[in-house]
Design a protein around this motif. Structure first.
Motif, PDB file in Angstrom:
ATOM      1  N   ALA A   9      -7.714  20.972 -62.351  1.00 25.54           N
ATOM      2  CA  ALA A   9      -7.779  21.286 -63.693  1.00 25.54           C
ATOM      3  C   ALA A   9      -7.910  22.941 -63.685  1.00 25.54           C
ATOM      4  O   ALA A   9      -8.304  23.439 -62.919  1.00 25.54           O
ATOM      5  N   ARG A  10      -7.356  23.819 -64.470  1.00 23.62           N
ATOM      6  CA  ARG A  10      -7.473  24.794 -64.227  1.00 23.62           C
ATOM      7  C   ARG A  10      -9.050  25.128 -65.564  1.00 23.62           C
ATOM      8  O   ARG A  10      -8.750  26.438 -65.360  1.00 23.62           O
ATOM      9  N   GLN A  11      -8.521  23.901 -66.477  1.00 16.24           N
ATOM     10  CA  GLN A  11      -9.917  24.943 -67.433  1.00 16.24           C
ATOM     11  C   GLN A  11     -10.518  23.046 -67.665  1.00 16.24           C
ATOM     12  O   GLN A  11     -10.016  22.600 -67.906  1.00 16.24           O
ATOM     13  N   ALA A  12     -12.150  23.972 -67.775  1.00 15.87           N
ATOM     14  CA  ALA A  12     -12.563  22.464 -68.807  1.00 15.87           C
ATOM     15  C   ALA A  12     -13.769  23.381 -69.732  1.00 15.87           C
ATOM     16  O   ALA A  12     -14.419  24.161 -69.708  1.00 15.87           O
ATOM     17  N   CYS A  31      -6.497  31.501 -58.972  1.00 17.15           N
ATOM     18  CA  CYS A  31      -6.220  31.004 -57.615  1.00 17.15           C
ATOM     19  C   CYS A  31      -7.362  31.957 -56.855  1.00 17.15           C
ATOM     20  O   CYS A  31      -7.818  31.152 -55.360  1.00 17.15           O
ATOM     21  N   HIS A  32      -8.133  33.284 -57.228  1.00 11.90           N
ATOM     22  CA  HIS A  32      -9.561  33.108 -56.686  1.00 11.90           C
ATOM     23  C   HIS A  32     -10.356  33.530 -56.927  1.00 11.90           C
ATOM     24  O   HIS A  32     -11.543  33.735 -56.208  1.00 11.90           O
ATOM     25  N   ASP A  33     -10.633  33.144 -58.247  1.00 10.49           N
ATOM     26  CA  ASP A  33     -11.906  33.157 -59.109  1.00 10.49           C
ATOM     27  C   ASP A  33     -12.806  31.601 -59.979  1.00 10.49           C
ATOM     28  O   ASP A  33     -11.445  31.763 -61.070  1.00 10.49           O
ATOM     29  N   VAL A  34     -13.751  31.759 -59.993  1.00 11.62           N
ATOM     30  CA  VAL A  34     -14.184  30.763 -61.501  1.00 11.62           C
ATOM     31  C   VAL A  34     -14.934  31.611 -62.578  1.00 11.62           C
ATOM     32  O   VAL A  34     -16.285  32.723 -62.378  1.00 11.62           O
ATOM     33  N   TYR A  35     -14.873  31.147 -64.043  1.00 13.11           N
ATOM     34  CA  TYR A  35     -15.771  32.444 -63.914  1.00 13.11           C
ATOM     35  C   TYR A  35     -15.707  31.266 -65.922  1.00 13.11           C
ATOM     36  O   TYR A  35     -15.129  30.028 -66.260  1.00 13.11           O
ATOM     37  N   LEU A  36     -16.019  31.672 -66.885  1.00 10.02           N
ATOM     38  CA  LEU A  36     -16.729  31.075 -67.809  1.00 10.02           C
ATOM     39  C   LEU A  36     -16.155  31.935 -69.152  1.00 10.02           C
ATOM     40  O   LEU A  36     -16.770  33.549 -68.786  1.00 10.02           O
ATOM     41  N   ARG A  37     -15.551  31.707 -69.857  1.00  7.57           N
ATOM     42  CA  ARG A  37     -14.784  32.978 -71.221  1.00  7.57           C
ATOM     43  C   ARG A  37     -15.281  31.844 -72.447  1.00  7.57           C
ATOM     44  O   ARG A  37     -15.090  30.838 -72.892  1.00  7.57           O
ATOM     45  N   ASN A  64     -13.879  20.154 -57.903  1.00  7.80           N
ATOM     46  CA  ASN A  64     -12.783  20.689 -57.569  1.00  7.80           C
ATOM     47  C   ASN A  64     -12.127  22.147 -57.134  1.00  7.80           C
ATOM     48  O   ASN A  64     -11.404  22.597 -57.104  1.00  7.80           O
ATOM     49  N   VAL A  65     -13.806  22.854 -57.397  1.00 12.95           N
ATOM     50  CA  VAL A  65     -12.568  24.759 -56.850  1.00 12.95           C
ATOM     51  C   VAL A  65     -13.563  24.604 -55.231  1.00 12.95           C
ATOM     52  O   VAL A  65     -14.883  23.545 -55.116  1.00 12.95           O
ATOM     53  N   PHE A  66     -12.570  25.047 -54.706  1.00 15.33           N
ATOM     54  CA  PHE A  66     -13.253  25.453 -53.112  1.00 15.33           C
ATOM     55  C   PHE A  66     -13.858  26.725 -53.219  1.00 15.33           C
ATOM     56  O   PHE A  66     -14.043  27.521 -53.599  1.00 15.33           O
ATOM     57  N   CYS A  67     -14.953  26.293 -52.243  1.00 17.34           N
ATOM     58  CA  CYS A  67     -16.626  27.086 -52.163  1.00 17.34           C
ATOM     59  C   CYS A  67     -16.059  28.654 -51.834  1.00 17.34           C
ATOM     60  O   CYS A  67     -16.750  29.817 -52.614  1.00 17.34           O
ATOM     61  N   ASP A  68     -14.774  28.929 -52.212  1.00 19.41           N
ATOM     62  CA  ASP A  68     -15.138  30.713 -51.590  1.00 19.41           C
ATOM     63  C   ASP A  68     -14.469  31.388 -52.668  1.00 19.41           C
ATOM     64  O   ASP A  68     -14.102  32.764 -52.516  1.00 19.41           O
ATOM     65  N   ARG A  69     -14.128  30.462 -53.699  1.00 21.52           N
ATOM     66  CA  ARG A  69     -13.914  30.819 -54.950  1.00 21.52           C
ATOM     67  C   ARG A  69     -14.989  31.497 -55.854  1.00 21.52           C
ATOM     68  O   ARG A  69     -15.567  31.617 -56.556  1.00 21.52           O
TER      69      ARG A  69
END
Length: 70
Positions: A9-12, A31-37, A64-69
């Protein structure tokens, strides 16, 4: 598992409340970041700012997100 074809999933949608307007926050990833909008005011915040408010939807998304993100 490299090369395996499966989607993540790309968003939740979460139940976490935006501190600016009171709307709800949606977890999103690139591809490089996770954030809340915020779905109401569109303000972007970092996941780290809401760790103490993490709900089941965000926790499942982050599994389901890689740790380096992060």
């Amino acid at each position: 598992m490299w090369g395996t074809s499966y989607s993540r999933a790309r968003q939740a949608q979460t139940t976490i409340v935006c501190r600016e307007c009171g709307g709800t926050l949606r977890a999103e990833r690139t591809c490089h970041d996770v954030y809340l909008r915020c779905t109401a005011c569109n303000k972007v915040t970092q996941v780290q700012e809401h760790i103490d408010e993490m709900d089941e939807a965000l926790e499942s998304f982050m599994e389901n997100v890689f740790c380096d993100r992060v």
